[in-house]
Every structure is written in structure tokens, then in C-alpha cells.
Design an enzyme around this catalytic site. Structure first.
Site, PDB file in Angstrom:
ATOM      1  N   HIS A 284     -22.948 -23.297  24.603  1.00 46.91           N
ATOM      2  CA  HIS A 284     -21.647 -23.221  23.888  1.00 46.91           C
ATOM      3  C   HIS A 284     -20.866 -22.249  24.422  1.00 46.91           C
ATOM      4  O   HIS A 284     -19.557 -22.428  24.549  1.00 46.91           O
ATOM      5  CB  HIS A 284     -21.963 -22.794  22.269  1.00 46.91           C
ATOM      6  CG  HIS A 284     -20.732 -22.466  21.632  1.00 46.91           C
ATOM      7  ND1 HIS A 284     -19.535 -23.084  21.098  1.00 46.91           N
ATOM      8  CD2 HIS A 284     -20.156 -20.956  21.571  1.00 46.91           C
ATOM      9  CE1 HIS A 284     -18.690 -22.371  20.670  1.00 46.91           C
ATOM     10  NE2 HIS A 284     -18.836 -21.244  20.852  1.00 46.91           N
ATOM     11  N   GLU A 285     -21.137 -20.954  24.872  1.00 44.17           N
ATOM     12  CA  GLU A 285     -20.606 -20.020  25.561  1.00 44.17           C
ATOM     13  C   GLU A 285     -19.999 -20.425  26.806  1.00 44.17           C
ATOM     14  O   GLU A 285     -18.810 -19.948  27.352  1.00 44.17           O
ATOM     15  CB  GLU A 285     -21.268 -18.613  25.764  1.00 44.17           C
ATOM     16  CG  GLU A 285     -21.607 -18.174  24.359  1.00 44.17           C
ATOM     17  CD  GLU A 285     -20.596 -17.764  23.614  1.00 44.17           C
ATOM     18  OE1 GLU A 285     -19.369 -17.263  24.214  1.00 44.17           O
ATOM     19  OE2 GLU A 285     -20.551 -17.799  22.213  1.00 44.17           O
ATOM     20  N   HIS A 288     -16.901 -22.551  26.760  1.00 48.59           N
ATOM     21  CA  HIS A 288     -15.586 -21.771  27.087  1.00 48.59           C
ATOM     22  C   HIS A 288     -15.283 -21.659  28.210  1.00 48.59           C
ATOM     23  O   HIS A 288     -13.911 -21.502  28.700  1.00 48.59           O
ATOM     24  CB  HIS A 288     -15.830 -20.304  26.302  1.00 48.59           C
ATOM     25  CG  HIS A 288     -15.975 -20.639  24.597  1.00 48.59           C
ATOM     26  ND1 HIS A 288     -14.761 -21.011  23.713  1.00 48.59           N
ATOM     27  CD2 HIS A 288     -16.737 -20.236  23.892  1.00 48.59           C
ATOM     28  CE1 HIS A 288     -15.120 -21.004  22.625  1.00 48.59           C
ATOM     29  NE2 HIS A 288     -16.425 -20.489  22.510  1.00 48.59           N
ATOM     30  N   ASP A 358     -18.300 -26.533  21.100  1.00 44.02           N
ATOM     31  CA  ASP A 358     -19.499 -27.217  20.756  1.00 44.02           C
ATOM     32  C   ASP A 358     -19.607 -28.556  21.343  1.00 44.02           C
ATOM     33  O   ASP A 358     -20.566 -28.903  21.604  1.00 44.02           O
ATOM     34  CB  ASP A 358     -19.404 -27.320  19.254  1.00 44.02           C
ATOM     35  CG  ASP A 358     -19.665 -25.810  18.829  1.00 44.02           C
ATOM     36  OD1 ASP A 358     -20.157 -24.855  19.074  1.00 44.02           O
ATOM     37  OD2 ASP A 358     -19.342 -25.700  17.449  1.00 44.02           O
TER      38      ASP A 358
END
Length: 419
Positions: A284-285, A288, A358
Site C-alpha cells: 500500500h505504501e 503511494h 489500496d
């Protein structure tokens, strides 16, 4: 007739307070709901829900008191001319100890020193109550009062060391900037932000926490494999001892260009029993990063900063502006502070809409582990289970758990259709 700068700024502050309080009241009503959202029933235990509800209510009531005291103090300071009064008091004090108060840099630093003392005095009771009452009551606080005091003094020392050269440079730029002042100020702040983002994790963060390399093993191998598959230039992988201060958990990444680092809270490793759940959170990170969210946010903040300095340069020589706030002179810092009161609410806009990471993790095949990891983090952090849509849209950088799980389900369904 002079423009009512003081009335406009104070009025805007109060309007924003009323609007945000309305959102807080909506969220309070959501906290008071006695049942889980339908999509979380059977996913979150009733015991965890009750604990999360109690924690959310405690934080909400505390926030109402803190925000009310803050707006009353900030409005009173501006409305009753406390700033110009303290500017004069600080100047007189500097003269009494043999310093030249006519030097704007020296005067400004003395003024800021007094303001920092005032800020520490007014903020300390709320900080202590939040840490040693609310966080402790719900099992999160792990730090002792001595560790708290040590961190407090380290923060003050950093402000004393870093603040004067930064403030001095800004005042000199304003004094010498001429017609290109906004560009020079923005360029300085841009360079400063790059420097701080570089030195903070290397020199400043280790003053407060211990960072150790993630030990060799399956978890490290899986994270490195994920990073390599996305061509993420991972150079170092750390574990931070967040458990020395709190049992909250998280993970983040930082670094420029080809020198990226990932940091895992030790509490995250303790709470997520399966490696796949942690890797899904990291995915998820990395989403970004892959989707350039951090870059877009950074660019948006730079635009806001430039606009702020541009607005400041338009009126910085306006005697009406400073007289409206009770100043006979035109201190650089005061002009910037006035515009800061206006620009802060606008900065909330840059955090909207950055909620696609996500979906990125799902496309990598981590839908199941990500779901488990999100649920685990929600449970262990006692995050709010029921959220008001208006409140979450305004305050949250990520959608609430209900929406994130729903999005995961939609992608799973779409994947099955494609098969």
C-alpha cells in the site's frame, strides 16, 4: 476607509472553527452508534468495537475542549492586541540586557523566544492529559514521565538550534528581495524543505527513536522482492522502536531519487502475525510512491507556499495591514503570521483524493493479506469503526476501513469476472 484586516482574519478563523466543530459533532454522533457497520460485523469483534468506541469518544470530547480553548486564545491574542504589546515588551527586554532591539532579526528572535515559552505553557496541560490519561487509559502510552520530559527538552533544543538561522535568513531575504521577493522566499523554503527531509530521518529522528536494520529472514526477503518487482530503489530497511512510547503501529518510507528507505514500527511486526499482512501494508505504501501521490502532495504544498508568499509581498508594505493589528512598525514575521492564519485551512485541500493506493496493492495480488492487515491495524490501534462521510472526507488522508474493505471486495469481484 482602511480595509478591516483584523476583523477579516479573526472572522475567518471563527468561521473555520464553527465549520470544523460541525464536522466534529457529526463524527461524535457516529462514535455514539452502538453497532458496527454491517460490512464490519463478523470481521471486527464486539470486544474490540467497544474498546475502539470508548477510545474514540474520549478523544472526541478532549478535542472539543482543546479546540475551544485554542480558538478562544488565538482570537483573543489577535483581537486584543497581545502581539503588538508583546512585540514592545520583548524589545524593551532586549534593551534591558544590552541588545539592540532596533535590529529586526534580534528583535524577532527575542519575540519568538517568548512566544515559544507561552506556547509550551499553554500546550503542556493538554499534551500531558492526552498522553498520560487518554492514551494510558486505553493501553497505548508506554513512555514514562522522564522520557516525555527528555523528548520535550530535545524538541526545545532543536528549535533553539535550527530556528534562529532559518528566521534570520527569511528576514534578510525580505529586506533584500526587491520585486522578486516571492520567488526568493519560495526558493529558500523549497531548498529548506529538501534539506530537512534529508537530515530529519538521518540526524533528527534518531535523537528520539532507535532505528535498527530489519533482521535477515522471510519478512525481509519478501519486502525486498516486492520492492525489486516494482523497481523501487530500496537501500535500507529499518525497524523503529515505537513501542518505547506507544503501542500504535505504522510503516512509512522516505528518501530521494535512488536512495529510498522503508521503516516498520516494531509494534506492526508484533501485531501482524503473518509476513504477508505486513508486506501488504508495505505494498500500500509503495502504491503511494508508484502513483506519485507523494510528489503530487509536495507540488501542491509548494504551490500553496508560493501563493502565500505572493500574497504577502502584495501587502507587506501596507501600513493599514499592520495598523489593523496594532503595529506601528512592519515586522517581517508578523506579516507572515497573518497570512499563515489564512492559508492553513486551505492546506486541507491538498490531502483530498489521494486514496488510490489500496487498489494498487490489490492489483499486486495482496487483496487478502491487505484486508487482514488493515483489519488488524484497525483493531490494534482502536481506530474509529463508524465514521461520518463528511468528516472523513475532510480529515482523513485515507478512506475509512469500511470503504477500503468494500473497494477490496469490488476488485476481487471484478477479477473473478475477468477470469
Amino acid at each position: 476607509m482602511a480595509f478591516p484586516y483584523l476583523e477579516t482574519v479573526v472572522g475567518f478563523m471563527i468561521v473555520m472553527y464553527i465549520f470544523e466543530t460541525y464536522l466534529d459533532l457529526r463524527q461524535l454522533a457516529a462514535h455514539k452508534l452502538l453497532t458496527l457497520p454491517r460490512s464490519l460485523q463478523g470481521v471486527i469483534s464486539q470486544e474490540k468495537f467497544e474498546k475502539a468506541r470508548a477510545y474514540s469518544l474520549d478523544k472526541s470530547y478532549f478535542s472539543f475542549v482543546h479546540d475551544f480553548v485554542t480558538i478562544v486564545l488565538d482570537s483573543a491574542i489577535l483581537w486584543y492586541g497581545v502581539l503588538p504589546w508583546f512585540w514592545k515588551v520583548s524589545g524593551n527586554f532586549l534593551v534591558s540586557i544590552g541588545l539592540n532591539a532596533e535590529n529586526e532579526i534580534i528583535h524577532t528572535l527575542g519575540f519568538l523566544g517568548g512566544m515559544m515559552i507561552w506556547s509550551q505553557i499553554t500546550d503542556l496541560p493538554f499534551s500531558l492529559y492526552s498522553t498520560f490519561v487518554i492514551e494510558a487509559r486505553h493501553g497505548f502510552n508506554k513512555q514514562t514521565i522522564w522520557l516525555y520530559i527528555r523528548d520535550l527538552f530535545k524538541g526545545i533544543l532543536l528549535a533553539v538550534v535550527l530556528g534562529p538561522p532559518i528566521i534570520s535568513a527569511m528576514i534578510l531575504i525580505v529586506q533584500k528581495g526587491g520585486p522578486y521577493l516571492a520567488i526568493y522566499l519560495w526558493g529558500f523554503m523549497f531548498a529548506l524543505s529538501l534539506v530537512m527531509m534529508t537530515i530529519y530521518p538521518i540526524l533528527i529522528a534518531p535523537l528520539f527513536n532507535k532505528f535498527t536494520p530489519l533482521p535477515e529472514g522471510s519478512l525481509r526477503e519478501k519486502i525486498e522482492k516486492l520492492a525489486a518487482s516494482l523497481k523501487f530503489p530500496l537501500k535500507k530497511l529499518f525497524v523503529v522502536d515505537g513501542s518505547t512510547r506507544s503501542s500504535h503501529s505504522n510503516a512509512y518510507m522516505y528518501g530521494f531519487f535512488k536512495n529510498k528507505r522503508i521503516v516498520l514500527y516494531d509494534t506492526l511486526i508484533q501485531q501482524c502475525k503473518k509476513d504477508e499482512e505486513i508486506v501488504a501494508v508495505i505494498a500500500h505504501e509503495l502504491g503511494h510512491w508508484k502513483l506519485n501521490h507523494t510528489m503530487y502532495t509536495f507540488i501542491a504544498m509548494q504551490i500553496l507556499t508560493f501563493l502565500q508568499f505572493g500574497g504577502y509581498t502584495l501587502v507587506r508594505n501596507s501600513t493599514d495591514l499592520f495598523r489593523s493589528f496594532g503595529f506601528d512598525s512592519q515586522p517581517v514575521l508578523i506579516g507572515l503570521m497573518i497570512f499563515q492564519h489564512i492559508i492553513i485551512p486551505v492546506q486541507h485541500l491538498v490531502s483530498f483524493g489521494l486514496n488510490l493506493a489500496d487498489a494498487f496493492a490489490k492489483k499486486l495480488g495482496y487483496a487478502g493479506p491487505l484486508r487482514a492487515g488493515l483489519v488488524k491495524l484497525q483493531e490494534e490501534n482502536l481506530s474509529a469503526m463508524n465514521t461520518d462521510p463528511w468528516y472523513s472526507a475532510y480529515h482523513y488522508s485515507h478512506p475509512p476501513l469500511v470503504e477500503r474493505l468494500s473497494a477490496l471486495d469490488e476488485v476481487d469481484a471484478d477479477s473473478k469476472k475477468e477470469e
